[in-house]
Scaffold this motif. Structure first.
Motif, PDB file in Angstrom:
ATOM      1  N   GLY A  75       0.806  -1.223   0.000  1.00  0.00           N
ATOM      2  CA  GLY A  75       0.000   0.000   0.000  1.00  0.00           C
ATOM      3  C   GLY A  75       0.832   1.263   0.000  1.00  0.00           C
ATOM      4  O   GLY A  75       0.507   2.225  -0.708  1.00  0.00           O
ATOM      5  N   PHE A  76       1.891   1.265   0.798  1.00  0.00           N
ATOM      6  CA  PHE A  76       2.702   2.482   0.866  1.00  0.00           C
ATOM      7  C   PHE A  76       3.730   2.540  -0.258  1.00  0.00           C
ATOM      8  O   PHE A  76       3.805   3.509  -1.002  1.00  0.00           O
ATOM      9  N   SER A  77       4.512   1.471  -0.380  1.00  0.00           N
ATOM     10  CA  SER A  77       5.634   1.500  -1.329  1.00  0.00           C
ATOM     11  C   SER A  77       5.175   1.677  -2.772  1.00  0.00           C
ATOM     12  O   SER A  77       5.795   2.415  -3.538  1.00  0.00           O
ATOM     13  N   HIS A  78       4.102   1.004  -3.149  1.00  0.00           N
ATOM     14  CA  HIS A  78       3.720   1.016  -4.557  1.00  0.00           C
ATOM     15  C   HIS A  78       2.448   1.833  -4.840  1.00  0.00           C
ATOM     16  O   HIS A  78       2.460   2.672  -5.736  1.00  0.00           O
ATOM     17  N   VAL A  79       1.374   1.565  -4.097  1.00  0.00           N
ATOM     18  CA  VAL A  79       0.124   2.271  -4.410  1.00  0.00           C
ATOM     19  C   VAL A  79       0.239   3.743  -4.010  1.00  0.00           C
ATOM     20  O   VAL A  79       0.073   4.644  -4.844  1.00  0.00           O
ATOM     21  N   ALA A  80       0.565   3.987  -2.735  1.00  0.00           N
ATOM     22  CA  ALA A  80       0.762   5.377  -2.318  1.00  0.00           C
ATOM     23  C   ALA A  80       1.975   5.975  -3.018  1.00  0.00           C
ATOM     24  O   ALA A  80       1.996   7.167  -3.325  1.00  0.00           O
ATOM     25  N   LEU A 101      11.113   4.451  -2.318  1.00  0.00           N
ATOM     26  CA  LEU A 101      11.270   5.088  -3.626  1.00  0.00           C
ATOM     27  C   LEU A 101      11.951   4.142  -4.615  1.00  0.00           C
ATOM     28  O   LEU A 101      11.634   4.123  -5.805  1.00  0.00           O
ATOM     29  N   PHE A 102      12.873   3.334  -4.100  1.00  0.00           N
ATOM     30  CA  PHE A 102      13.542   2.360  -4.963  1.00  0.00           C
ATOM     31  C   PHE A 102      12.519   1.382  -5.542  1.00  0.00           C
ATOM     32  O   PHE A 102      12.629   0.965  -6.705  1.00  0.00           O
ATOM     33  N   ALA A 103      11.544   1.033  -4.721  1.00  0.00           N
ATOM     34  CA  ALA A 103      10.515   0.088  -5.177  1.00  0.00           C
ATOM     35  C   ALA A 103       9.819   0.600  -6.433  1.00  0.00           C
ATOM     36  O   ALA A 103       9.602  -0.148  -7.393  1.00  0.00           O
ATOM     37  N   MET A 104       9.488   1.890  -6.428  1.00  0.00           N
ATOM     38  CA  MET A 104       8.810   2.466  -7.592  1.00  0.00           C
ATOM     39  C   MET A 104       9.780   2.635  -8.771  1.00  0.00           C
ATOM     40  O   MET A 104       9.418   2.445  -9.933  1.00  0.00           O
ATOM     41  N   GLN A 105      11.021   2.995  -8.449  1.00  0.00           N
ATOM     42  CA  GLN A 105      12.011   3.131  -9.518  1.00  0.00           C
ATOM     43  C   GLN A 105      12.280   1.778 -10.177  1.00  0.00           C
ATOM     44  O   GLN A 105      12.472   1.697 -11.394  1.00  0.00           O
ATOM     45  N   LEU A 106      12.244   0.736  -9.366  1.00  0.00           N
ATOM     46  CA  LEU A 106      12.450  -0.609  -9.903  1.00  0.00           C
ATOM     47  C   LEU A 106      11.323  -0.986 -10.865  1.00  0.00           C
ATOM     48  O   LEU A 106      11.569  -1.560 -11.936  1.00  0.00           O
ATOM     49  N   VAL A 107      10.106  -0.649 -10.490  1.00  0.00           N
ATOM     50  CA  VAL A 107       8.969  -0.929 -11.386  1.00  0.00           C
ATOM     51  C   VAL A 107       9.172  -0.221 -12.727  1.00  0.00           C
ATOM     52  O   VAL A 107       9.025  -0.819 -13.799  1.00  0.00           O
ATOM     53  N   LEU A 108       9.524   1.061 -12.658  1.00  0.00           N
ATOM     54  CA  LEU A 108       9.726   1.824 -13.896  1.00  0.00           C
ATOM     55  C   LEU A 108      10.883   1.241 -14.713  1.00  0.00           C
ATOM     56  O   LEU A 108      10.806   1.166 -15.940  1.00  0.00           O
ATOM     57  N   ILE A 149      11.324   9.684 -10.608  1.00  0.00           N
ATOM     58  CA  ILE A 149      10.896   9.746  -9.206  1.00  0.00           C
ATOM     59  C   ILE A 149      11.740  10.774  -8.449  1.00  0.00           C
ATOM     60  O   ILE A 149      11.209  11.661  -7.766  1.00  0.00           O
ATOM     61  N   MET A 150      13.074  10.669  -8.576  1.00  0.00           N
ATOM     62  CA  MET A 150      13.961  11.588  -7.870  1.00  0.00           C
ATOM     63  C   MET A 150      13.877  12.993  -8.452  1.00  0.00           C
ATOM     64  O   MET A 150      13.871  13.983  -7.727  1.00  0.00           O
ATOM     65  N   THR A 163       2.983   5.490  -6.075  1.00  0.00           N
ATOM     66  CA  THR A 163       2.534   5.978  -7.382  1.00  0.00           C
ATOM     67  C   THR A 163       1.739   7.267  -7.230  1.00  0.00           C
ATOM     68  O   THR A 163       1.936   8.235  -7.983  1.00  0.00           O
ATOM     69  N   ALA A 164       0.857   7.266  -6.238  1.00  0.00           N
ATOM     70  CA  ALA A 164       0.016   8.450  -6.013  1.00  0.00           C
ATOM     71  C   ALA A 164       0.875   9.655  -5.616  1.00  0.00           C
ATOM     72  O   ALA A 164       0.685  10.766  -6.124  1.00  0.00           O
ATOM     73  N   LEU A 165       1.811   9.442  -4.712  1.00  0.00           N
ATOM     74  CA  LEU A 165       2.619  10.558  -4.216  1.00  0.00           C
ATOM     75  C   LEU A 165       3.550  11.117  -5.294  1.00  0.00           C
ATOM     76  O   LEU A 165       3.810  12.323  -5.330  1.00  0.00           O
ATOM     77  N   ASP A 166       4.030  10.244  -6.158  1.00  0.00           N
ATOM     78  CA  ASP A 166       4.837  10.733  -7.271  1.00  0.00           C
ATOM     79  C   ASP A 166       3.999  11.660  -8.153  1.00  0.00           C
ATOM     80  O   ASP A 166       4.453  12.740  -8.551  1.00  0.00           O
ATOM     81  N   GLN A 167       2.783  11.231  -8.429  1.00  0.00           N
ATOM     82  CA  GLN A 167       1.870  12.085  -9.192  1.00  0.00           C
ATOM     83  C   GLN A 167       1.598  13.386  -8.434  1.00  0.00           C
ATOM     84  O   GLN A 167       1.580  14.478  -9.013  1.00  0.00           O
ATOM     85  N   GLY A 168       1.398  13.255  -7.116  1.00  0.00           N
ATOM     86  CA  GLY A 168       1.107  14.427  -6.301  1.00  0.00           C
ATOM     87  C   GLY A 168       2.253  15.429  -6.312  1.00  0.00           C
ATOM     88  O   GLY A 168       2.038  16.639  -6.445  1.00  0.00           O
ATOM     89  N   ARG A 169       3.464  14.925  -6.188  1.00  0.00           N
ATOM     90  CA  ARG A 169       4.612  15.833  -6.201  1.00  0.00           C
ATOM     91  C   ARG A 169       4.741  16.532  -7.553  1.00  0.00           C
ATOM     92  O   ARG A 169       5.127  17.696  -7.627  1.00  0.00           O
ATOM     93  N   TYR A 170       4.414  15.799  -8.603  1.00  0.00           N
ATOM     94  CA  TYR A 170       4.481  16.390  -9.941  1.00  0.00           C
ATOM     95  C   TYR A 170       3.477  17.549 -10.060  1.00  0.00           C
ATOM     96  O   TYR A 170       3.814  18.632 -10.546  1.00  0.00           O
ATOM     97  N   CYS A 171       2.267  17.306  -9.608  1.00  0.00           N
ATOM     98  CA  CYS A 171       1.239  18.361  -9.662  1.00  0.00           C
ATOM     99  C   CYS A 171       1.627  19.555  -8.809  1.00  0.00           C
ATOM    100  O   CYS A 171       1.477  20.711  -9.226  1.00  0.00           O
ATOM    101  N   ILE A 172       2.125  19.280  -7.610  1.00  0.00           N
ATOM    102  CA  ILE A 172       2.471  20.370  -6.699  1.00  0.00           C
ATOM    103  C   ILE A 172       3.632  21.181  -7.260  1.00  0.00           C
ATOM    104  O   ILE A 172       3.652  22.415  -7.163  1.00  0.00           O
ATOM    105  N   ALA A 173       4.600  20.501  -7.855  1.00  0.00           N
ATOM    106  CA  ALA A 173       5.726  21.236  -8.450  1.00  0.00           C
ATOM    107  C   ALA A 173       5.216  22.239  -9.480  1.00  0.00           C
ATOM    108  O   ALA A 173       5.579  23.424  -9.463  1.00  0.00           O
TER     109      ALA A 173
END
Lengths: 380, 83
Positions: free
Chosen positions: A220-225, B38-45, A304-305, A227-237
């Motif tokens: 839930g956190f590592s992948h689902v959230a 964050l690595f987990a998501m980078q790994l998926v990508l 992501i980074m 993905t969501a948080l990456d999108q969120g950071r993009y929008c906020i930027a």
């Protein structure tokens, strides 16, 4: 990276600005005072296709960024609607089951369903992995118990992505507003984001079907959230870029019109210094946003980074530029007769949401150290 | 795609986030604290872009991602022709 916009991107940017000038900018201060975003505005955004633009990938990352930028130019609060709604869409697009996607994405696309993102709690903000909300399996159901706080558009959203612990493992669930045991409570008198209709979410033995789980237990956190948080950071930027540009534009106009000591403010060199830095730093934020858009387009893992860096820099810049804009406006900038006062308050929120800037600094610095080690290994 | 085809790309990617010379291919990257979420998501990508398949909901299994060996096996299974 090619900075030349396509004809479609140029047209979209103009269209977004016209929409914002017509529907958002004239009333943003009033919405802020009343701490509400009227459904008419949300519906207008939905009718333009803005809320569902990411469903079916009908919009490229740069154009989506322009949308967030233009909305942010007038209202940081409204950026948060695009943010949270698209965060849930992205999480479902990536990790939802076919059933979940077929059931919810069409309604999220039209805005008939507004999404909220339930991660933060009273006692856990950045430390979201240790959230206290629990989900206990009971046959074909899960029973959720806990509270979420500071949830943007929680007052009106009717579908929430909730992070809960299943036997100590972070897991994501969809929770519909009408579920028994689910309720929301408005949060008022915030420093900024006053029309973002923040709410606390209460789940008191809230029973949902097991099929409402998004992803798998423990992801839930590592992948689902994630993905969501990456999108969120993009929008906020991008929203921060718009907010900063709004402050620059307001300051250019004000310092041209306002006269002190017989000349326009813009003739004073100390004002020129402020304006020069505001313009340059905002342009630097724009470059980071463009970079994040490019990497998003080519689906590069470094996005992501780089998105984290864009969010970090753009939000810091937004607060600095908004502060300088207030300074240029003097006492007028401290009154709600001028938008920079609201931008200043909203900009502070931008440094905190979707991962505080301190969290961004931690992950950026770690990345930097590892990159240094990797580069050193290649040359020795 | 053979192990020899996959491993250089995989170790190069992982090497951006951990000291590849300090770990074994069976080390649990997450449990050892070497990488974060964050690595987990980078790994998926990475695997999606590099190897051209989508990581789906049903692929979310810790055993697919926990170590270099695990990731290698996951990539090979995803690339294997359907039986």
């Amino acid at each position: 990276m090619n900075f030349e916009l396509t004809a479609e991107q140029q047209e979209a940017k103009i269209k977004f600005r016209k929409f914002v000038d017509k529907y958002v900018a004239p009333a943003a201060a009033e919405y802020d005072r009343h701490e509400e975003t009227p459904m008419e505005l949300i519906n207008a955004m939905a009718q333009e296709g803005y809320l569902g633009a990411l469903v079916g990938e009908n919009i490229d990352p740069l154009t989506w960024g322009f949308l967030c930028e233009e909305v942010g130019h007038a209202s940081g609060s409204l950026v948060s609607l695009l943010t949270v709604h698209s965060m849930v869409i992205q999480a479902l697009v990536k990790w939802g089951t076919d059933e979940q996607r077929n059931k919810w994405l069409p309604y999220l696309a039209t805005g008939e369903v507004i999404a909220g993102f339930g991660l933060t709690e009273v006692k856990t903000g950045s430390d979201a992995r240790n959230a206290q909300t629990t989900a206990v399996q009971d046959g074909d159901s899960y029973i959720l118990t806990g509270q979420k706080k500071w949830i943007s558009f929680g007052q009106v959203a009717n579908l929430f992505l909730i992070l809960a612990q299943v036997e100590g493992k972070a897991t994501a669930f969809l929770v519909e507003r009408e579920r028994e045991g689910f309720s929301t409570e408005p949060i008022k008198n915030m420093l900024g984001f006053r029309s973002a209709m923040l709410a606390s979410l209460h789940m008191n033995n809230c029973r949902i079907p097991a099929s409402n789980m998004v992803g798998r237990i423990g992801f839930g956190f590592s992948h689902v959230a994630g993905t969501a948080l990456d999108q969120g950071r993009y929008c906020i930027a991008w929203g921060c870029l718009g907010l900063a540009q709004g402050c620059v534009d307001a300051s250019l106009a004000y310092s041209t019109e306002r006269k002190q000591f017989g000349v326009s403010l813009k003739e004073h060199q100390l004002i020129q210094e402020l304006v020069a830095d505001m313009i340059t730093q905002t342009q630097a934020a724009r470059m980071l946003c463009y970079n994040a858009a490019f990497l998003r387009e080519i689906k590069d893992p470094s996005v992501i980074m780089e998105t984290s860096m864009a969010k970090y820099f753009a939000s810091r810049n937004a607060l600095k530029v908004a502060s300088d804009a207030v300074q240029i406006h003097g006492a007028n900038g401290c009154s709600d007769n001028y938008p920079v006062e609201r931008h200043f308050r909203d900009a502070k929120i931008m440094e905190i949401i979707e991962g505080s800037n301190q969290m961004q600094q931690i992950i950026i610095s770690r990345y930097g150290y590892q990159s240094y080690i990797t580069a050193s290994a290649l040359t020795t | 795609m053979t192990t020899e085809d996959i491993m250089p790309k995989l170790t190069k990617f992982v090497g951006q986030y951990v000291n590849i010379n300090e770990i074994t291919n069976d080390l649990d990257l997450f449990a050892s604290g070497r990488v974060n979420s964050l690595f987990a998501m980078q790994l998926v990508l990475f695997v999606e872009k590099e190897f051209g398949f989508k990581v789906e909901n049903e692929d979310l299994d810790y055993e697919n991602f926990k170590s270099i060996d695990a990731i290698l096996g996951f990539i090979q299974r995803k690339l294997a022709p359907a039986a």
